[in-house]
Scaffold this motif. Structure first.
Motif, mmCIF file in Angstrom:
data_model
loop_
_atom_site.group_PDB
_atom_site.id
_atom_site.type_symbol
_atom_site.label_atom_id
_atom_site.label_comp_id
_atom_site.label_asym_id
_atom_site.label_seq_id
_atom_site.Cartn_x
_atom_site.Cartn_y
_atom_site.Cartn_z
ATOM 1 N N ILE A 314 0.843 -1.202 0.000
ATOM 2 C CA ILE A 314 0.000 0.000 0.000
ATOM 3 C C ILE A 314 0.874 1.247 0.000
ATOM 4 O O ILE A 314 0.572 2.240 -0.677
ATOM 5 N N GLY A 315 1.986 1.216 0.742
ATOM 6 C CA GLY A 315 2.884 2.360 0.751
ATOM 7 C C GLY A 315 3.442 2.665 -0.629
ATOM 8 O O GLY A 315 3.446 3.818 -1.073
ATOM 9 N N VAL A 316 3.896 1.625 -1.333
ATOM 10 C CA VAL A 316 4.414 1.818 -2.695
ATOM 11 C C VAL A 316 3.317 2.356 -3.606
ATOM 12 O O VAL A 316 3.541 3.274 -4.407
ATOM 13 N N VAL A 317 2.133 1.795 -3.491
ATOM 14 C CA VAL A 317 1.017 2.218 -4.342
ATOM 15 C C VAL A 317 0.675 3.686 -4.111
ATOM 16 O O VAL A 317 0.465 4.441 -5.068
ATOM 17 N N VAL A 318 0.616 4.102 -2.866
ATOM 18 C CA VAL A 318 0.284 5.501 -2.567
ATOM 19 C C VAL A 318 1.336 6.434 -3.141
ATOM 20 O O VAL A 318 1.011 7.504 -3.683
ATOM 21 N N MET A 319 2.601 6.047 -3.076
ATOM 22 C CA MET A 319 3.655 6.875 -3.670
ATOM 23 C C MET A 319 3.497 6.968 -5.183
ATOM 24 O O MET A 319 3.670 8.044 -5.769
ATOM 25 N N VAL A 320 3.163 5.855 -5.824
ATOM 26 C CA VAL A 320 2.976 5.860 -7.283
ATOM 27 C C VAL A 320 1.799 6.748 -7.663
ATOM 28 O O VAL A 320 1.885 7.553 -8.608
ATOM 29 N N VAL A 321 0.695 6.625 -6.945
ATOM 30 C CA VAL A 321 -0.479 7.461 -7.235
ATOM 31 C C VAL A 321 -0.147 8.933 -7.033
ATOM 32 O O VAL A 321 -0.522 9.781 -7.858
ATOM 33 N N ALA A 322 0.557 9.256 -5.962
ATOM 34 C CA ALA A 322 0.943 10.650 -5.714
ATOM 35 C C ALA A 322 1.823 11.175 -6.839
ATOM 36 O O ALA A 322 1.656 12.325 -7.290
ATOM 37 N N ALA A 323 2.757 10.364 -7.303
ATOM 38 C CA ALA A 323 3.637 10.788 -8.392
ATOM 39 C C ALA A 323 2.844 11.018 -9.677
ATOM 40 O O ALA A 323 3.063 12.013 -10.385
#
Length: 420
Positions: A314-323
């Protein structure tokens, strides 16, 4: 005195009601399609392509590292964005109510049935791919009652699920290994008989994407959709939160595996000598063979179905979405260059189905081996799949509003308009 017609006119003073509307529209996120979300969904599709037709991660080097990043995390990104899409259908920023809410719920229910049928049809093709769509169908139904909740409540539910559900799944799978109740359920399950699978037991507990531990991903996506993504600094806070979750998940797994006595040894023994040293972040650790030891709960590999893996993913996913949201909002030139990726994201169901059908055709009629290739020979195949999907999606988007499968879903949900 003659008025100078070239002089700027005094600014109009908005009436109170108009001013309120202006402030309200500026303060709430758009309910329309978000380009950044399409971009993230396109990346998720390409990540799945990498896992399905790309070289094995054992090729090493930068290519092997990128392929390893795609494993598990691309499907997690897909799941989080599925939760985001559910909120768009059910009303964003405010949940739909009354007749509109009932119609939206009916649309979701119909979509789940259609997606489930498509998923089982693809599974029946017999490819080596673990089709995720049937799991998604049940996931939508499970999380649908939560659609009215605010972002904070949804985030709390996702966090609680990430902690509790892996423990529950571990206990249930242990009882399945030690008893015969699961087989009794399968024997009397109409879904199992019709689809030739383990039916509801597979969907909930024993499948590649068990609903029990994938609920937190959709709920996290619902929480993101409830945020006001136009607020200053929101994308930065998302990136920092995602980074913190990634460190907590993968870093926590690394610490636990090294600090808990005999944990690494138990994990290695359970996977028949798999790469236990990478169990904190990599699927190269393998899957448990036979009974899953308690130490497995300390693993952080993407498909390990543990608390550490869920939090890290989930942490990786949230970073990707933010980017992706940042690119769409701040970098218009780069956004235009990424149009093919966003176009793939707009018709993600179509290109996902198409790549499985293509694999089936290639392996069953042309006898081409594309999966589990441990050499770089599979890299041109992967790039060909990506380029083909991007080209077709870009051309299609110029002439049609929806992809073929998306149009099928749209037409199938039309009866929802009859709901009073």
């Amino acid at each position: 005195m003659t008025q100078n017609v070239l002089a700027p006119a005094p600014p109009a003073v908005p009436r109170p009601l108009e001013a309120d509307r202006t402030r309200a529209s500026a303060a709430t996120p758009s309910t329309g399609r978000l380009i950044g979300i399409d971009l993230a969904r396109g990346l998720a599709v390409f990540g799945m392509y990498a896992a399905h037709v790309g070289p094995d991660v054992s090729v090493g080097g930068p290519v092997g590292f990128l392929l390893e990043l795609a494993r598990g995390r691309s499907s997690a990104l897909f799941a989080v964005l599925a939760g985001f899409s559910l909120i768009i259908v059910m009303g964003r920023p405010q949940p739909r109510t009354g007749r509109s809410g009932r119609q939206a719920m009916t649309r979701i229910v119909i979509r789940t049935v259609v997606i489930g049928v498509i998923g089982y049809a693809l599974t029946a093709l017999g490819t080596s791919i673990d089709v995720i769509l049937s799991f998604y169908a049940l996931l939508f139904l499970v999380v649908l009652p939560l659609y009215r909740l605010r972002a904070g409540a949804l985030a709390l539910i996702a966090a609680t699920g990430a902690v509790v559900m892996p423990l529950v799944l571990h206990a249930i799978n242990a009882s399945i290994d030690n008893g015969n109740w699961a087989q009794s359920v399968i024997d009397h399950d109409p879904l199992a008989r019709v689809t030739g699978t383990d039916g509801i037991v597979e969907l909930l507990f024993t499948g590649t994407y068990p609903v029990l531990t994938w609920v937190p991903f959709l709920v996290a996506g619902m929480a993101l959709a409830r945020l006001d993504l136009t607020r200053p600094g929101i994308r930065s806070r998302m990136a920092l939160t995602g980074g913190g979750l990634a460190v907590l998940g993968y870093g926590g797994s690394w610490l636990a595996l090294h600090l808990v006595p005999h944990a690494m040894t138990s994990v290695a023994a359970a996977t028949d000598g798999g790469s236990a040293s990478a169990a904190w972040w990599s699927d190269t650790v393998g899957d448990p063979e036979g009974r899953t030891p308690l130490a497995w709960l300390l693993v952080g590999a993407p498909h390990s179905e543990t608390t550490f893996s869920i939090v890290g993913n989930i942490g990786v996913v949230v970073m990707v979405v933010a980017a992706c949201l940042t690119v769409a909002a701040r970098l218009p030139r780069l956004t235009r260059m990424a149009t093919p990726v966003a176009s793939v994201g707009k018709m993600a169901l179509t290109v996902y189905v198409a790549h499985i059908v293509a694999l089936w055709l290639l392996t069953h009629f042309w006898y081409v081996s594309l999966v589990e290739d441990e050499t770089m020979a599979a890299l041109p195949v992967l790039l060909g799949f990506i380029a083909s999907a991007a080209l077709v999606a870009t051309v299609w988007a110029r002439h049609f509003r929806r992809g073929p499968m998306e149009q099928l879903l749209h037409l199938a949900t039309r009866p929802a308009l009859l709901v009073k």
